[in-house]
Scaffold this active site. Sequence first.
Site, PDB file in Angstrom:
ATOM      1  N   GLU A  34      49.218  25.908  32.959  1.00 27.04           N
ATOM      2  CA  GLU A  34      50.577  25.839  32.401  1.00 27.04           C
ATOM      3  C   GLU A  34      50.666  26.663  31.128  1.00 27.04           C
ATOM      4  O   GLU A  34      49.769  26.588  30.269  1.00 27.04           O
ATOM      5  CB  GLU A  34      50.915  24.371  32.120  1.00 27.04           C
ATOM      6  CG  GLU A  34      52.319  23.999  32.454  1.00 27.04           C
ATOM      7  CD  GLU A  34      52.645  24.119  33.943  1.00 27.04           C
ATOM      8  OE1 GLU A  34      53.182  25.161  34.356  1.00 27.04           O
ATOM      9  OE2 GLU A  34      52.353  23.165  34.687  1.00 27.04           O
ATOM     10  N   HIS A  35      51.745  27.418  31.023  1.00 28.54           N
ATOM     11  CA  HIS A  35      51.985  28.311  29.885  1.00 28.54           C
ATOM     12  C   HIS A  35      50.874  29.361  29.747  1.00 28.54           C
ATOM     13  O   HIS A  35      50.554  29.803  28.646  1.00 28.54           O
ATOM     14  CB  HIS A  35      52.144  27.502  28.578  1.00 28.54           C
ATOM     15  CG  HIS A  35      53.416  26.715  28.563  1.00 28.54           C
ATOM     16  ND1 HIS A  35      54.641  27.282  28.321  1.00 28.54           N
ATOM     17  CD2 HIS A  35      53.652  25.397  28.818  1.00 28.54           C
ATOM     18  CE1 HIS A  35      55.582  26.338  28.401  1.00 28.54           C
ATOM     19  NE2 HIS A  35      55.013  25.191  28.707  1.00 28.54           N
ATOM     20  N   GLY A 124      66.755  20.967  37.556  1.00 30.43           N
ATOM     21  CA  GLY A 124      66.434  20.378  36.256  1.00 30.43           C
ATOM     22  C   GLY A 124      65.161  19.546  36.268  1.00 30.43           C
ATOM     23  O   GLY A 124      64.858  18.850  35.310  1.00 30.43           O
ATOM     24  N   LEU A 127      61.111  22.141  39.071  1.00 29.17           N
ATOM     25  CA  LEU A 127      60.609  22.555  40.384  1.00 29.17           C
ATOM     26  C   LEU A 127      61.115  23.948  40.766  1.00 29.17           C
ATOM     27  O   LEU A 127      61.041  24.359  41.913  1.00 29.17           O
ATOM     28  CB  LEU A 127      61.004  21.536  41.460  1.00 29.17           C
ATOM     29  CG  LEU A 127      60.496  20.107  41.216  1.00 29.17           C
ATOM     30  CD1 LEU A 127      60.925  19.190  42.343  1.00 29.17           C
ATOM     31  CD2 LEU A 127      58.972  20.086  41.085  1.00 29.17           C
ATOM     32  N   ASP A 174      56.914  31.268  38.769  1.00 34.13           N
ATOM     33  CA  ASP A 174      57.838  30.552  39.660  1.00 34.13           C
ATOM     34  C   ASP A 174      58.314  31.455  40.797  1.00 34.13           C
ATOM     35  O   ASP A 174      58.333  31.060  41.966  1.00 34.13           O
ATOM     36  CB  ASP A 174      59.052  30.044  38.872  1.00 34.13           C
ATOM     37  CG  ASP A 174      58.635  29.239  37.651  1.00 34.13           C
ATOM     38  OD1 ASP A 174      57.462  28.837  37.582  1.00 34.13           O
ATOM     39  OD2 ASP A 174      59.483  29.032  36.768  1.00 34.13           O
ATOM     40  N   TYR A 223      60.671  26.881  24.647  1.00 31.88           N
ATOM     41  CA  TYR A 223      59.898  27.781  25.515  1.00 31.88           C
ATOM     42  C   TYR A 223      59.772  29.165  24.862  1.00 31.88           C
ATOM     43  O   TYR A 223      58.672  29.715  24.745  1.00 31.88           O
ATOM     44  CB  TYR A 223      60.594  27.899  26.871  1.00 31.88           C
ATOM     45  CG  TYR A 223      59.819  28.708  27.876  1.00 31.88           C
ATOM     46  CD1 TYR A 223      58.882  28.108  28.705  1.00 31.88           C
ATOM     47  CD2 TYR A 223      60.001  30.089  27.988  1.00 31.88           C
ATOM     48  CE1 TYR A 223      58.155  28.852  29.612  1.00 31.88           C
ATOM     49  CE2 TYR A 223      59.283  30.839  28.899  1.00 31.88           C
ATOM     50  CZ  TYR A 223      58.368  30.214  29.717  1.00 31.88           C
ATOM     51  OH  TYR A 223      57.638  30.958  30.610  1.00 31.88           O
TER      52      TYR A 223
HETATM   53  C1  GLA Z   1      58.370  27.778  33.354  1.00 33.57           C
HETATM   54  C2  GLA Z   1      58.373  29.300  33.470  1.00 33.57           C
HETATM   55  C3  GLA Z   1      57.049  29.803  34.055  1.00 33.57           C
HETATM   56  C4  GLA Z   1      55.865  29.231  33.279  1.00 33.57           C
HETATM   57  C5  GLA Z   1      56.007  27.716  33.113  1.00 33.57           C
HETATM   58  C6  GLA Z   1      54.929  27.149  32.217  1.00 33.57           C
HETATM   59  O1  GLA Z   1      58.328  27.204  34.623  1.00 33.57           O
HETATM   60  O2  GLA Z   1      59.434  29.718  34.290  1.00 33.57           O
HETATM   61  O3  GLA Z   1      57.019  31.207  34.065  1.00 33.57           O
HETATM   62  O4  GLA Z   1      55.711  29.861  32.063  1.00 33.57           O
HETATM   63  O5  GLA Z   1      57.261  27.355  32.582  1.00 33.57           O
HETATM   64  O6  GLA Z   1      53.689  27.276  32.793  1.00 33.57           O
END
Ligand code: GLA
Length: 396
Positions: A34-35, A124, A127, A174, A223
Amino acid sequence: MPILDTLVTEFRRIYGIAPEKIARAPGRVNLIGEHTDYNDGFVMPIAIDRDVVMAARARTDNKIRVTALDIPGTETDVFDLDDIPHHPDYRWANYIRGVAFYLQAQHVPLTGIDAAFTSDVPSGAGLSSSAALEVCAATMLQAYTTRPVSPVVVAQVCQRAENNFVGVKSGIMDQYASALGAAGAAIKIDCRSLTYTIVKLPRGVSVVVADTRKKRHLAGSDYNTRRMECENAAVLLSQLLGKNIAALRDVSYKEFKSAAKYLPDNLMRRTRHVITENERVEKAERAARRNDAVEFGKLMTQSQTSLRDDYQASSPELDIMVEIAQKQPGCLGSRLTGAGWGGATVNLVRDENMELFIKTVAHEYATRTGITPWVSAVVPSQGAGMIGLETGEVKK
Ligand code: GLA
């Protein structure tokens, strides 16, 4: 697929004729990593068995007319492919406009269509319902071109649409997962080379998503702040380590240790998360390959701790959801998934405990927070594609 019936019926009602083509693109759940995507690192998402579906027919002019069936009362956007400005009001329309704009920028010749879409990806919840819409629109537009681009380029085009038309500076995960997801498996993406490997999940476990139904205000700005912090950390570390660091991916844990005390506390924490999270993705891949579900789950839980304490991307509701999940029999790992600050958790649960897990977690979370969550098992599914109109089957 019940949403397909709605789609076809509504398309006929709106346009007075049956659709010619149907495209689908799935939402995604990230298992670990994640991130890390915008730090050129590793992620391991699955595409899920919930889709945005779009029906269309060719037009004889250069216009795209598209109806969003899920907006109460429905909303329709019409735009010309020769001039695609930002839509001032409809956020959803900008996903489609952006995709058309950036496909054309890739020299994909497009033609006008009449279209409508619906979705069973909860929005929201983290997903990626918006990435699914982008990828679905790209898949449909490409079905009408003579010069389609590859799924990786589709993912890049859709990311550009999200970054520049919608204004969320998301990474590539995503859109990539929605475009290239694999049935029955996760994909481990190298977000620098944009290549992936298929990772089969350990046997005997299910993936359960638990949406807190609470999205924190200003999650988008958190973010973008994190992205900036990571970029700043990379610049500082370049100076401190005397080497070129294009992204935090380029810093080893040893290098980080040697420079950590010179970094401001927030940048130290963000960097530590990114470096250890990339390592956890590598370890999770190895665990999956030797069918070690327990180790995979532990890594997910470690990821949550790091996201909560170092990346500061959790929320009170996410913490409660994870805490409840971790106490349940057969739960091997639990963590927030997606950007965080609200949205859903992803849980690795033994098959035999899955049903009870879903019931108990939903019940306990509702009791503690007063919010009814959405808790459901998801199945790793194939990435975007066209659906055969007669059979309802996915064309490979
Ligand atoms: C969101 C962003 C992704 C990713 C995640 C965190 O879903 O769209 O690109 O950075 O956060 O992992």
